[in-house]
Design a protein around this motif. Sequence first.
Motif, PDB file in Angstrom:
ATOM      1  N   SER A  58      93.215  82.580  42.704  1.00 30.01           N
ATOM      2  CA  SER A  58      93.931  82.149  41.495  1.00 30.01           C
ATOM      3  C   SER A  58      94.409  80.703  41.641  1.00 30.01           C
ATOM      4  CB  SER A  58      95.129  83.069  41.238  1.00 30.01           C
ATOM      5  OG  SER A  58      94.704  84.393  41.015  1.00 30.01           O
ATOM      6  N   ALA A  59      94.919  80.367  42.853  1.00 34.23           N
ATOM      7  CA  ALA A  59      95.376  78.996  43.083  1.00 34.23           C
ATOM      8  C   ALA A  59      94.214  78.007  43.005  1.00 34.23           C
ATOM      9  CB  ALA A  59      96.060  78.897  44.443  1.00 34.23           C
ATOM     10  N   ALA A  60      93.074  78.402  43.592  1.00 31.27           N
ATOM     11  CA  ALA A  60      91.901  77.517  43.548  1.00 31.27           C
ATOM     12  C   ALA A  60      91.413  77.336  42.111  1.00 31.27           C
ATOM     13  CB  ALA A  60      90.791  78.098  44.415  1.00 31.27           C
ATOM     14  N   LEU A  61      91.422  78.438  41.338  1.00 36.07           N
ATOM     15  CA  LEU A  61      91.001  78.354  39.945  1.00 36.07           C
ATOM     16  C   LEU A  61      91.955  77.464  39.147  1.00 36.07           C
ATOM     17  CD1 LEU A  61      89.123  79.268  37.679  1.00 36.07           C
ATOM     18  CD2 LEU A  61      90.600  81.271  37.351  1.00 36.07           C
ATOM     19  N   GLY A  62      93.283  77.646  39.378  1.00 38.91           N
ATOM     20  CA  GLY A  62      94.263  76.801  38.681  1.00 38.91           C
ATOM     21  C   GLY A  62      94.100  75.342  39.033  1.00 38.91           C
ATOM     22  N   VAL A  88      89.973  69.490  36.015  1.00 40.92           N
ATOM     23  CA  VAL A  88      89.142  69.308  34.817  1.00 40.92           C
ATOM     24  C   VAL A  88      89.970  68.718  33.681  1.00 40.92           C
ATOM     25  CG1 VAL A  88      87.830  70.514  33.021  1.00 40.92           C
ATOM     26  CG2 VAL A  88      87.499  71.110  35.428  1.00 40.92           C
ATOM     27  N   LEU A  89      91.201  69.236  33.515  1.00 32.88           N
ATOM     28  CA  LEU A  89      92.080  68.739  32.453  1.00 32.88           C
ATOM     29  C   LEU A  89      92.445  67.279  32.697  1.00 32.88           C
ATOM     30  CD1 LEU A  89      93.772  69.259  29.937  1.00 32.88           C
ATOM     31  CD2 LEU A  89      95.618  70.066  31.424  1.00 32.88           C
ATOM     32  N   ILE A  90      92.753  66.938  33.953  1.00 30.32           N
ATOM     33  CA  ILE A  90      93.082  65.546  34.278  1.00 30.32           C
ATOM     34  C   ILE A  90      91.903  64.633  34.000  1.00 30.32           C
ATOM     35  CG2 ILE A  90      93.610  63.980  36.195  1.00 30.32           C
ATOM     36  CD1 ILE A  90      95.309  66.236  37.399  1.00 30.32           C
ATOM     37  N   GLY A  91      90.690  65.097  34.372  1.00 25.86           N
ATOM     38  CA  GLY A  91      89.496  64.299  34.105  1.00 25.86           C
ATOM     39  C   GLY A  91      89.267  64.105  32.614  1.00 25.86           C
ATOM     40  N   PHE A  92      89.504  65.173  31.847  1.00 22.88           N
ATOM     41  CA  PHE A  92      89.349  65.067  30.392  1.00 22.88           C
ATOM     42  C   PHE A  92      90.355  64.089  29.796  1.00 22.88           C
ATOM     43  CE2 PHE A  92      90.732  66.481  26.185  1.00 22.88           C
ATOM     44  CZ  PHE A  92      89.539  66.391  25.474  1.00 22.88           C
ATOM     45  N   LEU A  93      91.617  64.221  30.217  1.00 22.25           N
ATOM     46  CA  LEU A  93      92.648  63.315  29.696  1.00 22.25           C
ATOM     47  C   LEU A  93      92.366  61.879  30.088  1.00 22.25           C
ATOM     48  CD1 LEU A  93      95.889  65.418  30.313  1.00 22.25           C
ATOM     49  CD2 LEU A  93      94.735  64.987  28.135  1.00 22.25           C
ATOM     50  N   ASP A  94      91.871  61.692  31.312  1.00 17.44           N
ATOM     51  CA  ASP A  94      91.605  60.329  31.772  1.00 17.44           C
ATOM     52  C   ASP A  94      90.489  59.682  30.969  1.00 17.44           C
ATOM     53  OD1 ASP A  94      92.127  58.207  33.772  1.00 17.44           O
ATOM     54  OD2 ASP A  94      90.047  58.594  34.326  1.00 17.44           O
TER      55      ASP A  94
END
Length: 229
Positions: free
Chosen positions: A30-34, A40-46
């Motif tokens: 779960s930690a690895a998935l989070g 992915v979210l950081i890459g998208f926002l960037d």
Amino acid sequence: MERWRRYFWPRRRLRQRIRRRGSGIQLLLSAALGLGLALVLIGFLDSKARPVIAAMAESRVKNIVTGMIEMEIGKTLAREAVAYDDIITFRTDSSGRITAFTSDSAEMNRLRTELLSTVVAQIDTLDTGMLGIPLGNLLPFSALAEKGPLLPVRIRSVGGAEATFEHVFTAAGINQTHHQIMLDLTVSLTLLIPGGPLDTQVSTQVCVAETVLVGEVPDTYLALSGQSG
């Protein structure tokens, strides 16, 4: 009875150990998935949000710094009581006709140095809260503009500041010329915004002194046009 208890008890403990180990593995997964989703979210926002944040931060900083520069220069000029006659001297002929202009380079250099140091000192004291971008500004809803928590924006460093004087002559009426001594000032800044640093420049032009000349303006003023203080 005691024999059966001794027989089942080790197995019960073994099952508990297996369940605890399975829970630990699930927790790690779960930690690895989070973490993966966060990356992915950081890459998208960037890639998507950073250009928008950079444009907003640049615009906001330019507006605030430009206003601050103009205000501080105005205060300095008022305090110094800078007058047109302190910078420009006329040469006239026997009939009083202006034949040439002479500028006081030493005074202009002194004034330029003082204005630059004042501007840089004030930029260093800017409140980062003034520069932050409300999160609502990134959303496509006008009702949320200037609302929400602030995305941090601060000036990390002032890369340099340059200033030059420019003489501007414009027609002001019949046989009249408006002469302005303009200070062209450019400040290089490094901003720290979400996602990394951003280099930008703030440029503004401020009138230092002006007057209206009556009569024909001599061609010798061209020698002043490219002069820097």
